[in-house]
Design a protein around this motif. Structure first.
Motif, mmCIF file in Angstrom:
data_model
loop_
_atom_site.group_PDB
_atom_site.id
_atom_site.type_symbol
_atom_site.label_atom_id
_atom_site.label_comp_id
_atom_site.label_asym_id
_atom_site.label_seq_id
_atom_site.Cartn_x
_atom_site.Cartn_y
_atom_site.Cartn_z
ATOM 1 N N MET A 1 0.850 -1.185 0.000
ATOM 2 C CA MET A 1 0.000 0.000 0.000
ATOM 3 C C MET A 1 0.889 1.240 0.000
ATOM 4 O O MET A 1 1.924 1.267 0.645
ATOM 5 C CB MET A 1 -0.895 0.007 1.229
ATOM 6 N N HIS A 2 0.438 2.245 -0.742
ATOM 7 C CA HIS A 2 1.171 3.495 -0.832
ATOM 8 C C HIS A 2 0.389 4.590 -0.117
ATOM 9 O O HIS A 2 -0.798 4.775 -0.374
ATOM 10 C CB HIS A 2 1.365 3.908 -2.303
ATOM 11 N N GLU A 3 1.066 5.320 0.761
ATOM 12 C CA GLU A 3 0.403 6.414 1.468
ATOM 13 C C GLU A 3 0.141 7.572 0.522
ATOM 14 O O GLU A 3 0.882 7.786 -0.430
ATOM 15 C CB GLU A 3 1.265 6.888 2.638
ATOM 16 N N PHE A 4 -0.943 8.306 0.790
ATOM 17 C CA PHE A 4 -1.252 9.490 -0.009
ATOM 18 C C PHE A 4 -1.888 10.558 0.863
ATOM 19 O O PHE A 4 -2.383 10.282 1.947
ATOM 20 C CB PHE A 4 -2.183 9.145 -1.183
ATOM 21 N N GLN A 5 -1.854 11.780 0.366
ATOM 22 C CA GLN A 5 -2.578 12.914 0.930
ATOM 23 C C GLN A 5 -3.449 13.457 -0.180
ATOM 24 O O GLN A 5 -3.111 13.334 -1.361
ATOM 25 C CB GLN A 5 -1.606 14.010 1.385
ATOM 26 N N GLY A 6 -4.536 14.090 0.172
ATOM 27 C CA GLY A 6 -5.388 14.679 -0.848
ATOM 28 C C GLY A 6 -6.641 15.273 -0.258
ATOM 29 O O GLY A 6 -6.739 15.499 0.944
ATOM 30 N N GLN B 1 -6.826 17.811 3.005
ATOM 31 C CA GLN B 1 -5.616 17.212 3.577
ATOM 32 C C GLN B 1 -5.907 15.930 4.347
ATOM 33 O O GLN B 1 -5.407 15.714 5.442
ATOM 34 C CB GLN B 1 -4.873 18.224 4.443
ATOM 35 N N ILE B 2 -6.732 15.082 3.736
ATOM 36 C CA ILE B 2 -6.976 13.775 4.317
ATOM 37 C C ILE B 2 -5.818 12.859 3.923
ATOM 38 O O ILE B 2 -5.080 13.153 2.985
ATOM 39 C CB ILE B 2 -8.322 13.189 3.828
ATOM 40 N N HIS B 3 -5.653 11.783 4.653
ATOM 41 C CA HIS B 3 -4.582 10.855 4.282
ATOM 42 C C HIS B 3 -5.083 9.421 4.371
ATOM 43 O O HIS B 3 -6.064 9.129 5.037
ATOM 44 C CB HIS B 3 -3.330 11.068 5.141
ATOM 45 N N GLY B 4 -4.400 8.561 3.646
ATOM 46 C CA GLY B 4 -4.765 7.153 3.624
ATOM 47 C C GLY B 4 -3.735 6.357 2.865
ATOM 48 O O GLY B 4 -2.612 6.811 2.640
ATOM 49 N N GLU B 5 -4.139 5.155 2.463
ATOM 50 C CA GLU B 5 -3.263 4.270 1.708
ATOM 51 C C GLU B 5 -3.999 3.783 0.469
ATOM 52 O O GLU B 5 -5.180 3.450 0.539
ATOM 53 C CB GLU B 5 -2.841 3.049 2.534
ATOM 54 N N LEU B 6 -3.271 3.731 -0.640
ATOM 55 C CA LEU B 6 -3.808 3.172 -1.880
ATOM 56 C C LEU B 6 -3.424 1.703 -1.966
ATOM 57 O O LEU B 6 -2.254 1.360 -1.857
ATOM 58 C CB LEU B 6 -3.243 3.903 -3.106
ATOM 59 N N ALA B 7 -4.420 0.842 -2.165
ATOM 60 C CA ALA B 7 -4.163 -0.582 -2.368
ATOM 61 C C ALA B 7 -3.992 -0.866 -3.853
ATOM 62 O O ALA B 7 -3.298 -1.798 -4.238
ATOM 63 C CB ALA B 7 -5.318 -1.403 -1.803
ATOM 64 N N ASP B 8 -4.655 -0.054 -4.688
ATOM 65 C CA ASP B 8 -4.586 -0.250 -6.129
ATOM 66 C C ASP B 8 -4.758 1.092 -6.814
ATOM 67 O O ASP B 8 -5.552 1.927 -6.379
ATOM 68 C CB ASP B 8 -5.682 -1.217 -6.586
ATOM 69 N N GLU B 9 -3.995 1.299 -7.875
ATOM 70 C CA GLU B 9 -4.111 2.515 -8.671
ATOM 71 C C GLU B 9 -3.809 2.161 -10.116
ATOM 72 O O GLU B 9 -2.819 1.517 -10.408
ATOM 73 C CB GLU B 9 -3.159 3.591 -8.159
ATOM 74 N N GLN B 10 -4.723 2.537 -11.015
ATOM 75 C CA GLN B 10 -4.567 2.264 -12.437
ATOM 76 C C GLN B 10 -4.669 3.584 -13.183
ATOM 77 O O GLN B 10 -5.566 4.371 -12.909
ATOM 78 C CB GLN B 10 -5.665 1.312 -12.925
ATOM 79 N N PRO B 11 -3.769 3.824 -14.126
ATOM 80 C CA PRO B 11 -3.825 5.080 -14.882
ATOM 81 C C PRO B 11 -5.073 5.149 -15.752
ATOM 82 O O PRO B 11 -5.710 4.131 -16.023
ATOM 83 C CB PRO B 11 -2.559 5.049 -15.732
ATOM 84 N N PRO B 12 -5.433 6.357 -16.187
ATOM 85 C CA PRO B 12 -6.619 6.520 -17.046
ATOM 86 C C PRO B 12 -6.525 5.670 -18.301
ATOM 87 O O PRO B 12 -5.444 5.470 -18.849
ATOM 88 C CB PRO B 12 -6.593 8.011 -17.393
ATOM 89 N N GLN B 13 -7.676 5.178 -18.757
ATOM 90 C CA GLN B 13 -7.761 4.354 -19.966
ATOM 91 C C GLN B 13 -8.388 5.174 -21.091
ATOM 92 O O GLN B 13 -9.336 5.916 -20.849
ATOM 93 C CB GLN B 13 -8.629 3.118 -19.695
#
Length: 95
Positions: free
Chosen positions: A1-6, A17-29
């Motif tokens: 998992m990758h941490e993020f802010q947003g 400025q919430i934070h969390g973790e990404l389990a999956d991320e796919q670029p736009p199709q």
């Protein structure tokens, strides 16, 4: 998992400025600019009260990536006033 802010956009409001973790991320199709994002957010009890399960929201990461997400469940994070909100991409993000 990758941490993020947003930020999480809620109609005309915004949780900043919430934070969390990404389990999956796919670029736009194709011609879409929407990222496919899944993971979890760490929220206060007050913040989690502004979120409805199964309703779409827009998650905007601090690096500029963004996508529509829907929350599956919101659970206690094991600490006072801390909640863990699990999200996945909206069904529309897969088309």
């Amino acid at each position: 998992m990758h941490e993020f802010q947003g930020d999480l956009l809620i109609g005309g409001a915004r949780l900043k400025q919430i934070h969390g973790e990404l389990a999956d991320e796919q670029p736009p199709q194709g011609e879409s600019h929407e990222w496919t994002l899944a993971g979890q957010l760490h929220l206060t009890s007050e913040q989690s009260g502004q979120i409805e399960v199964h309703r779409p929201y827009r998650l905007v990461l601090s690096d500029g990536r963004a996508g529509q997400v829907v929350f599956l469940r919101i659970d206690c994070d094991g600490q006072p006033n801390q909640m863990l909100a699990n999200f996945q991409p909206t069904a529309a993000a897969h088309h």
